[in-house]
Design a protein around this motif. Structure first.
Motif, PDB file in Angstrom:
ATOM      1  N   GLN A  67       0.888  -1.692  -0.243  1.00  0.00           N
ATOM      2  CA  GLN A  67       0.116   0.515  -0.098  1.00  0.00           C
ATOM      3  C   GLN A  67       0.830   1.288  -0.245  1.00  0.00           C
ATOM      4  OE1 GLN A  67      -1.994   1.011   3.523  1.00  0.00           O
ATOM      5  NE2 GLN A  67      -3.416   1.333   2.663  1.00  0.00           N
ATOM      6  N   SER A  68       1.836   0.881   0.795  1.00  0.00           N
ATOM      7  CA  SER A  68       2.484   1.955   0.855  1.00  0.00           C
ATOM      8  C   SER A  68       4.252   1.897   1.134  1.00  0.00           C
ATOM      9  CB  SER A  68       2.144   3.481   1.385  1.00  0.00           C
ATOM     10  OG  SER A  68       2.100   3.120   3.328  1.00  0.00           O
ATOM     11  N   THR A 115       7.490   3.441   3.701  1.00  0.00           N
ATOM     12  CA  THR A 115       7.296   5.374   4.526  1.00  0.00           C
ATOM     13  C   THR A 115       9.018   4.944   5.030  1.00  0.00           C
ATOM     14  OG1 THR A 115       5.427   5.187   4.964  1.00  0.00           O
ATOM     15  CG2 THR A 115       6.949   6.920   6.343  1.00  0.00           C
TER      16      THR A 115
END
Length: 92
Positions: free
Chosen positions: A28-29, A31
């Motif tokens: 999803q991501s 970071t």
């Protein structure tokens, strides 16, 4: 990507692969967390809830190129929508 889940068997930080089977997840991501370390959020492609996890749980990621790696979950939840793992970049 295919994922296997292992949960803590006891307070001695040992893991036991409990029968949750394999899950198909997508990233999803990603970071930035710290120098050479990123947090990777993984979700079900259909947006559904993931199996509950306990503190000390690990994910074994099985990538399409045949590589598999084990990562500790960053947090535990009884009803997670996302699994987050910390990944330290390997300069090799």
């Amino acid at each position: 990507m295919c994922v296997s889940l292992a949960q803590r068997a006891d307070a001695m930080n040992t893991t036991s692969p409990q029968a949750t089977g394999r899950l198909d997840l997508r990233v999803q991501s990603i970071t930035y967390a710290a120098r050479d370390t990123h947090l990777v959020a993984l979700v079900r492609p259909d947006g559904g809830t993931l199996p509950p996890v306990t503190p000390g749980s690990h994910l074994e990621l099985h990538l399409g190129n045949g590589v598999s790696r084990s990562y500790s979950l960053v947090h535990a939840d009884d009803n997670p929508a996302v699994y987050v793992v910390g990944v330290k970049l390997d300069p090799k």
